[in-house]
Motif scaffolding. Structure first.
Motif, PDB file in Angstrom:
ATOM      1  N   LEU A  22      29.599   5.238   8.060  1.00 32.88           N
ATOM      2  CA  LEU A  22      28.334   4.844   8.684  1.00 32.88           C
ATOM      3  C   LEU A  22      28.528   3.599   9.549  1.00 32.88           C
ATOM      4  O   LEU A  22      28.046   3.538  10.685  1.00 32.88           O
ATOM      5  N   LYS A  23      29.260   2.622   9.045  1.00 36.22           N
ATOM      6  CA  LYS A  23      29.495   1.392   9.809  1.00 36.22           C
ATOM      7  C   LYS A  23      30.273   1.695  11.089  1.00 36.22           C
ATOM      8  O   LYS A  23      30.011   1.088  12.130  1.00 36.22           O
ATOM      9  N   THR A  24      31.202   2.638  11.007  1.00 40.67           N
ATOM     10  CA  THR A  24      31.947   3.038  12.206  1.00 40.67           C
ATOM     11  C   THR A  24      31.010   3.685  13.221  1.00 40.67           C
ATOM     12  O   THR A  24      31.085   3.397  14.413  1.00 40.67           O
ATOM     13  N   GLU A  25      30.123   4.550  12.747  1.00 35.87           N
ATOM     14  CA  GLU A  25      29.136   5.184  13.637  1.00 35.87           C
ATOM     15  C   GLU A  25      28.261   4.114  14.292  1.00 35.87           C
ATOM     16  O   GLU A  25      27.983   4.172  15.486  1.00 35.87           O
ATOM     17  N   PHE A  26      27.815   3.151  13.498  1.00 34.35           N
ATOM     18  CA  PHE A  26      26.946   2.093  14.019  1.00 34.35           C
ATOM     19  C   PHE A  26      27.651   1.252  15.074  1.00 34.35           C
ATOM     20  O   PHE A  26      27.018   0.760  15.997  1.00 34.35           O
ATOM     21  N   SER A  27      28.959   1.051  14.939  1.00 34.45           N
ATOM     22  CA  SER A  27      29.669   0.198  15.892  1.00 34.45           C
ATOM     23  C   SER A  27      29.635   0.800  17.298  1.00 34.45           C
ATOM     24  O   SER A  27      29.761   0.084  18.285  1.00 34.45           O
ATOM     25  N   GLY A  28      29.471   2.110  17.387  1.00 36.82           N
ATOM     26  CA  GLY A  28      29.399   2.761  18.693  1.00 36.82           C
ATOM     27  C   GLY A  28      28.019   2.743  19.311  1.00 36.82           C
ATOM     28  O   GLY A  28      27.860   3.105  20.472  1.00 36.82           O
ATOM     29  N   LEU A  29      27.001   2.318  18.552  1.00 34.67           N
ATOM     30  CA  LEU A  29      25.643   2.243  19.110  1.00 34.67           C
ATOM     31  C   LEU A  29      25.513   0.970  19.924  1.00 34.67           C
ATOM     32  O   LEU A  29      25.767  -0.128  19.431  1.00 34.67           O
ATOM     33  N   ARG A  30      25.059   1.135  21.144  1.00 34.23           N
ATOM     34  CA  ARG A  30      24.959   0.003  22.057  1.00 34.23           C
ATOM     35  C   ARG A  30      23.704  -0.805  21.753  1.00 34.23           C
ATOM     36  O   ARG A  30      22.632  -0.243  21.554  1.00 34.23           O
ATOM     37  N   THR A  31      23.834  -2.105  21.720  1.00 34.15           N
ATOM     38  CA  THR A  31      22.697  -2.961  21.391  1.00 34.15           C
ATOM     39  C   THR A  31      22.323  -3.900  22.529  1.00 34.15           C
ATOM     40  O   THR A  31      21.490  -4.763  22.355  1.00 34.15           O
ATOM     41  N   GLY A  32      22.934  -3.745  23.693  1.00 33.26           N
ATOM     42  CA  GLY A  32      22.624  -4.641  24.800  1.00 33.26           C
ATOM     43  C   GLY A  32      23.599  -5.798  24.890  1.00 33.26           C
ATOM     44  O   GLY A  32      23.594  -6.544  25.849  1.00 33.26           O
ATOM     45  N   ARG A  33      24.416  -5.967  23.853  1.00 33.46           N
ATOM     46  CA  ARG A  33      25.447  -7.008  23.882  1.00 33.46           C
ATOM     47  C   ARG A  33      26.802  -6.321  23.985  1.00 33.46           C
ATOM     48  O   ARG A  33      27.016  -5.258  23.424  1.00 33.46           O
ATOM     49  N   ALA A  34      27.723  -6.949  24.660  1.00 39.53           N
ATOM     50  CA  ALA A  34      29.058  -6.376  24.845  1.00 39.53           C
ATOM     51  C   ALA A  34      29.834  -6.433  23.533  1.00 39.53           C
ATOM     52  O   ALA A  34      29.805  -7.433  22.828  1.00 39.53           O
ATOM     53  N   SER A  35      30.528  -5.364  23.230  1.00 37.41           N
ATOM     54  CA  SER A  35      31.395  -5.291  22.068  1.00 37.41           C
ATOM     55  C   SER A  35      32.543  -4.349  22.408  1.00 37.41           C
ATOM     56  O   SER A  35      32.311  -3.266  22.949  1.00 37.41           O
ATOM     57  N   THR A  36      33.768  -4.765  22.096  1.00 37.47           N
ATOM     58  CA  THR A  36      34.916  -3.925  22.435  1.00 37.47           C
ATOM     59  C   THR A  36      34.857  -2.583  21.720  1.00 37.47           C
ATOM     60  O   THR A  36      35.363  -1.585  22.216  1.00 37.47           O
ATOM     61  N   SER A  37      34.206  -2.524  20.550  1.00 33.95           N
ATOM     62  CA  SER A  37      34.120  -1.268  19.795  1.00 33.95           C
ATOM     63  C   SER A  37      33.261  -0.227  20.527  1.00 33.95           C
ATOM     64  O   SER A  37      33.342   0.960  20.217  1.00 33.95           O
ATOM     65  N   LEU A  38      32.488  -0.669  21.499  1.00 32.44           N
ATOM     66  CA  LEU A  38      31.664   0.253  22.284  1.00 32.44           C
ATOM     67  C   LEU A  38      32.539   1.275  23.018  1.00 32.44           C
ATOM     68  O   LEU A  38      32.150   2.424  23.193  1.00 32.44           O
ATOM     69  N   LEU A  39      33.738   0.853  23.420  1.00 33.36           N
ATOM     70  CA  LEU A  39      34.630   1.736  24.181  1.00 33.36           C
ATOM     71  C   LEU A  39      35.621   2.500  23.296  1.00 33.36           C
ATOM     72  O   LEU A  39      36.413   3.288  23.802  1.00 33.36           O
ATOM     73  N   ASP A  40      35.581   2.286  21.978  1.00 30.89           N
ATOM     74  CA  ASP A  40      36.531   2.943  21.073  1.00 30.89           C
ATOM     75  C   ASP A  40      36.541   4.463  21.170  1.00 30.89           C
ATOM     76  O   ASP A  40      37.608   5.075  21.119  1.00 30.89           O
ATOM     77  N   PRO A  41      35.380   5.123  21.297  1.00 28.17           N
ATOM     78  CA  PRO A  41      35.430   6.594  21.316  1.00 28.17           C
ATOM     79  C   PRO A  41      35.939   7.197  22.628  1.00 28.17           C
ATOM     80  O   PRO A  41      36.143   8.400  22.710  1.00 28.17           O
ATOM     81  N   ILE A  42      36.140   6.374  23.652  1.00 28.75           N
ATOM     82  CA  ILE A  42      36.509   6.900  24.977  1.00 28.75           C
ATOM     83  C   ILE A  42      37.992   7.246  25.039  1.00 28.75           C
ATOM     84  O   ILE A  42      38.848   6.453  24.642  1.00 28.75           O
TER      85      ILE A  42
END
Length: 187
Positions: A22-42
Motif C-alpha cells: 500500500l505504501k508503495t502504491e501511495f508513493s506513486g500518487l502525485r500530491t503537487g510536491r515533487a518526489s523522485t518516487s513519482l517517476l519510479d513506475p516509468i
C-alpha cells in the motif's frame, strides 16, 4: 503441539507485506510536491529493451515543484522525455540537452478529490489483503482443531491473536490513508 501449528510470525509478515505494498502504491500518487518516487513506475524504450527510468539517468528534486532527470547517454534523452509525457501522470517534461526538466503542476480541487478516492481504493485493497491473510489463518486453525492437533482452547487463543494482528494492520492502513489524504488535500 506439533509442527503443524499456526505460524503467527508468517501471518504477521504477510499482513506487513500488504501494508508495504500500500505504501508503495501511495508513493506513486502525485500530491503537487515533487518526489523522485513519482517517476519510479516509468520505463523507457532504449537499447532495444524497456528499462526503468532510474537506470538511464539520475532523478533529482532541484526545487519543491520541479523534478529533473540527468540522462547519462544524450541519445536517450528524447526517449526519456517521450516516456514521461506518455506515462499518464499528467506531466509535461522539457528537454534541455541531456537534462529533462519536469515541472509539477498545481493540483486543482477536483483532481485532489479524485486522487483521494484513488488513495481510498488502494487502502481498501490493502484491507482486503489483510483480511485474506486472516481468513487463511482462521481456516488453518479450523483444520488443526478438526484434525485434533490443537484443542478448542488453543483454537480460541490463536483466533484472538490472529484477530488482534488483523486489527493492528487494518489500523495501520487507516492511519496511512489519513496521512496520504491530508497530504493530497494540502494546498
Amino acid at each position: 503441539m506439533s509442527n503443524d501449528d499456526i505460524d503467527l510470525d508468517d501471518i504477521e509478515r504477510r499482513m506487513n507485506g500488504a501494508v508495504d505494498a500500500l505504501k508503495t502504491e501511495f508513493s506513486g500518487l502525485r500530491t503537487g510536491r515533487a518526489s523522485t518516487s513519482l517517476l519510479d513506475p516509468i520505463t523507457v524504450d532504449v537499447y532495444g529493451a524497456s528499462m526503468p527510468l532510474n537506470q538511464i539517468g539520475t532523478v533529482t528534486v532541484p526545487e519543491p515543484r520541479m523534478l529533473s532527470v540527468q540522462v547519462w547517454d544524450k541519445a536517450n534523452a528524447p526517449a526519456v522525455e517521450k516516456a514521461i509525457r506518455n506515462s499518464g501522470l499528467g506531466l509535461n517534461p522539457m528537454l534541455d540537452g541531456q537534462l529533462v526538466r519536469i515541472p509539477i503542476p498545481e493540483l486543482n480541487e477536483e483532481r485532489r478529490a479524485e486522487l483521494a478516492k484513488v488513495a481510498a481504493k488502494y487502502a481498501e485493497q490493502g484491507r482486503i489483503a489483510v483480511r485474506n491473510v486472516r481468513r487463511d489463518g482462521m481456516d488453518t486453525l479450523k483444520r488443526l482443531e478438526k484434525d485434533k492437533t490443537i484443542g478448542e482452547d488453543d483454537h480460541k487463543m490463536y483466533a484472538d491473536e490472529v484477530q488482534e494482528l488483523t486489527n493492528k494492520f487494518v489500523g495501520m492502513i487507516d492511519e496511512t490513508l489519513q496521512t496520504k489524504e491530508a497530504e493530497i488535500m494540502q494546498v
